[in-house]
Design an enzyme around this catalytic site. Structure first.
Site, PDB file in Angstrom:
ATOM      1  N   SER A   1      20.788  79.793  51.953  1.00  0.00           N
ATOM      2  CA  SER A   1      20.814  80.181  53.370  1.00  0.00           C
ATOM      3  C   SER A   1      19.419  80.389  53.964  1.00  0.00           C
ATOM      4  O   SER A   1      19.209  81.305  54.758  1.00  0.00           O
ATOM      5  CB  SER A   1      21.687  81.425  53.566  1.00  0.00           C
ATOM      6  OG  SER A   1      23.024  81.149  53.189  1.00  0.00           O
TER       7      SER A   1
ATOM      8  N   HIS B   1      22.514  71.271  40.604  1.00  0.00           N
ATOM      9  CA  HIS B   1      22.851  72.118  41.751  1.00  0.00           C
ATOM     10  C   HIS B   1      24.117  72.914  41.425  1.00  0.00           C
ATOM     11  O   HIS B   1      25.012  72.423  40.735  1.00  0.00           O
ATOM     12  CB  HIS B   1      23.061  71.243  42.991  1.00  0.00           C
ATOM     13  CG  HIS B   1      23.180  72.033  44.249  1.00  0.00           C
ATOM     14  ND1 HIS B   1      24.356  72.630  44.641  1.00  0.00           N
ATOM     15  CD2 HIS B   1      22.262  72.352  45.196  1.00  0.00           C
ATOM     16  CE1 HIS B   1      24.155  73.272  45.777  1.00  0.00           C
ATOM     17  NE2 HIS B   1      22.893  73.122  46.138  1.00  0.00           N
TER      18      HIS B   1
ATOM     19  N   GLY C   1      25.138  78.519  51.286  1.00  0.00           N
ATOM     20  CA  GLY C   1      26.127  78.183  52.314  1.00  0.00           C
ATOM     21  C   GLY C   1      26.906  79.382  52.826  1.00  0.00           C
ATOM     22  O   GLY C   1      27.903  79.235  53.520  1.00  0.00           O
TER      23      GLY C   1
ATOM     24  N   GLU D   1      26.678  73.517  43.054  1.00  0.00           N
ATOM     25  CA  GLU D   1      27.946  72.856  43.422  1.00  0.00           C
ATOM     26  C   GLU D   1      28.336  71.846  42.357  1.00  0.00           C
ATOM     27  O   GLU D   1      29.523  71.618  42.114  1.00  0.00           O
ATOM     28  CB  GLU D   1      27.821  72.216  44.819  1.00  0.00           C
ATOM     29  CG  GLU D   1      27.851  73.285  45.907  1.00  0.00           C
ATOM     30  CD  GLU D   1      27.145  72.910  47.197  1.00  0.00           C
ATOM     31  OE1 GLU D   1      26.837  71.729  47.410  1.00  0.00           O
ATOM     32  OE2 GLU D   1      26.881  73.835  47.996  1.00  0.00           O
TER      33      GLU D   1
ATOM     34  N   LYS E   1      23.679  67.443  50.946  1.00  0.00           N
ATOM     35  CA  LYS E   1      25.029  67.488  50.363  1.00  0.00           C
ATOM     36  C   LYS E   1      25.798  66.238  50.811  1.00  0.00           C
ATOM     37  O   LYS E   1      25.227  65.169  50.893  1.00  0.00           O
ATOM     38  CB  LYS E   1      25.739  68.778  50.753  1.00  0.00           C
ATOM     39  CG  LYS E   1      24.860  70.015  50.572  1.00  0.00           C
ATOM     40  CD  LYS E   1      25.613  71.284  50.703  1.00  0.00           C
ATOM     41  CE  LYS E   1      24.646  72.456  50.709  1.00  0.00           C
ATOM     42  NZ  LYS E   1      25.166  73.635  50.095  1.00  0.00           N
TER      43      LYS E   1
ATOM     44  N   GLU F   1      18.421  79.293  42.936  1.00  0.00           N
ATOM     45  CA  GLU F   1      19.418  79.375  44.010  1.00  0.00           C
ATOM     46  C   GLU F   1      20.543  80.304  43.581  1.00  0.00           C
ATOM     47  O   GLU F   1      21.451  79.890  42.845  1.00  0.00           O
ATOM     48  CB  GLU F   1      19.996  77.989  44.286  1.00  0.00           C
ATOM     49  CG  GLU F   1      18.981  76.988  44.778  1.00  0.00           C
ATOM     50  CD  GLU F   1      19.658  75.925  45.645  1.00  0.00           C
ATOM     51  OE1 GLU F   1      19.275  75.809  46.797  1.00  0.00           O
ATOM     52  OE2 GLU F   1      20.577  75.256  45.158  1.00  0.00           O
TER      53      GLU F   1
ATOM     54  N   ASN G   1      18.590  69.539  51.164  1.00  0.00           N
ATOM     55  CA  ASN G   1      19.726  68.979  50.422  1.00  0.00           C
ATOM     56  C   ASN G   1      20.840  68.748  51.439  1.00  0.00           C
ATOM     57  O   ASN G   1      21.417  69.702  51.927  1.00  0.00           O
ATOM     58  CB  ASN G   1      20.172  69.965  49.332  1.00  0.00           C
ATOM     59  CG  ASN G   1      21.481  69.552  48.694  1.00  0.00           C
ATOM     60  OD1 ASN G   1      21.858  68.387  48.729  1.00  0.00           O
ATOM     61  ND2 ASN G   1      22.183  70.522  48.109  1.00  0.00           N
TER      62      ASN G   1
HETATM   63  C1  PEP Z   1      21.672  74.184  48.935  1.00  0.00           C
HETATM   64  O1  PEP Z   1      22.463  73.306  49.243  1.00  0.00           O
HETATM   65  O2  PEP Z   1      20.968  74.044  47.937  1.00  0.00           O
HETATM   66  C2  PEP Z   1      21.568  75.382  49.770  1.00  0.00           C
HETATM   67  C3  PEP Z   1      20.704  76.295  49.444  1.00  0.00           C
HETATM   68  O3  PEP Z   1      22.397  75.436  50.876  1.00  0.00           O
HETATM   69  P1  PEP Z   1      22.252  76.459  52.114  1.00  0.00           P
HETATM   70  O4  PEP Z   1      20.822  76.436  52.550  1.00  0.00           O
HETATM   71  O5  PEP Z   1      23.184  75.910  53.147  1.00  0.00           O
HETATM   72  O6  PEP Z   1      22.656  77.814  51.618  1.00  0.00           O
END
Ligand code: PEP
Length: 255
Positions: free
Chosen positions: A214, A96, A174, A98, A12, A168, A10
């Site tokens: 992460s 997601h 992040g 976010e 973003k 997630e 992803n």
């Molecule tokens: C994500 O954007 O879905 C995500 C898991 O980001 P990150 O791997 O940076 O934590």
């Protein structure tokens, strides 16, 4: 049941069209021999067409990060599932955290976006996950059950058979803070049980549930080895071709 892993990225709000083309020129040879998993990159809307063009002829799949549920209309700034499909995308990321945190996404709108993606033949990758506060107050399972029942649980059996789920935990996205493999596997098992209760054990056994939060080359190995984890949804570490390629290859040799 053997479930083919999915390693999804992803991006973003990162990368222009020229950066996208450069990325795939570097990434394609690094994963050319990787047929042990599906590889998916969810890129920003303006880059979808060039991403699709650049990966043509490879096994790399491209998905959107968000879309509106109506097919067309006076919805300034939005893109629709038919528009995503017309770029050549195969997948659509939905819900997601976010989007939930900053843009008012709810379980009800996750359901609408999921259904509109399915109606276009796109594979939705639907995200669920608890916040830190919810985990620390021992509400993880309640939150996951609510998100499942309010969103995915309302799909038909046929619709459910065509989705991918991403667990997630919001506190791990992040932040550099990853769920332990045990924590992640427990949450995945719980989601799979929700799926079994709603849609039966056969579908629950076949649905792919990805872990996101992460994920990096250094930690993906032990996560991918868990019984209920069928791949990863990777944010930051998917932005560098060599890092993301390492994660793709680790999915072939879990610890
Ligand atoms: C994500 O954007 O879905 C995500 C898991 O980001 P990150 O791997 O940076 O934590």
């Amino acid at each position: 049941m053997a479930r083919k892993p999915v390693i999804a990225g992803n991006w973003k709000m990162f990368k222009t069209v020229s950066e996208t083309v450069r990325y795939f020129d570097e990434f394609k040879p690094l994963v050319a021999d990787a047929d042990h998993c599906e590889i998916l990159l969810c890129t920003p809307s303006p880059t979808l067409t060039s991403a699709v063009d650049t990966v043509r002829g490879t096994a790399i799949q491209i998905g959107s990060q968000n879309h509106y549920w109506e097919s067309e209309g006076a919805f300034t700034g939005e893109i629709s599932a038919p528009m995503v499909k017309a770029t050549g995308c195969s997948h659509a990321l939905v819900g997601h955290s976010e989007r939930r945190q900053y843009f008012g996404e709810t379980d009800a709108t996750v359901l609408k976006r999921t259904k509109s993606a399915l109606a276009e033949g796109l594979t939705p990758v639907v995200c669920v996950g608890e916040t830190l506060e919810e985990r620390e107050s021992n509400n993880t399972e309640t939150v996951l059950a609510t998100q499942f029942l309010g969103g995915l649980g309302a799909l038909t059996t046929d619709e459910f058979s065509r989705i991918i789920i991403a667990y997630e935990p919001v506190w791990a996205i992040g932040t550099g803070r990853t769920a332990t493999p045990e924590m992640a596997d427990e949450a995945h098992r719980f989601i799979r049980q929700q799926a079994a209760d709603q849609f039966g054990s056969e579908l629950a056994d076949s649905v792919r549930i990805l872990y996101g939060g992460s994920v990096k080359p250094g930690n993906c190995n032990s996560l991918m080895a868990c019984e209920n984890i069928d791949g990863g949804l990777v944010g930051g570490a998917s932005l560098k071709p060599e890092e993301f390629a390492k994660i793709v290859h680790f999915a072939d040799q879990p610890a």
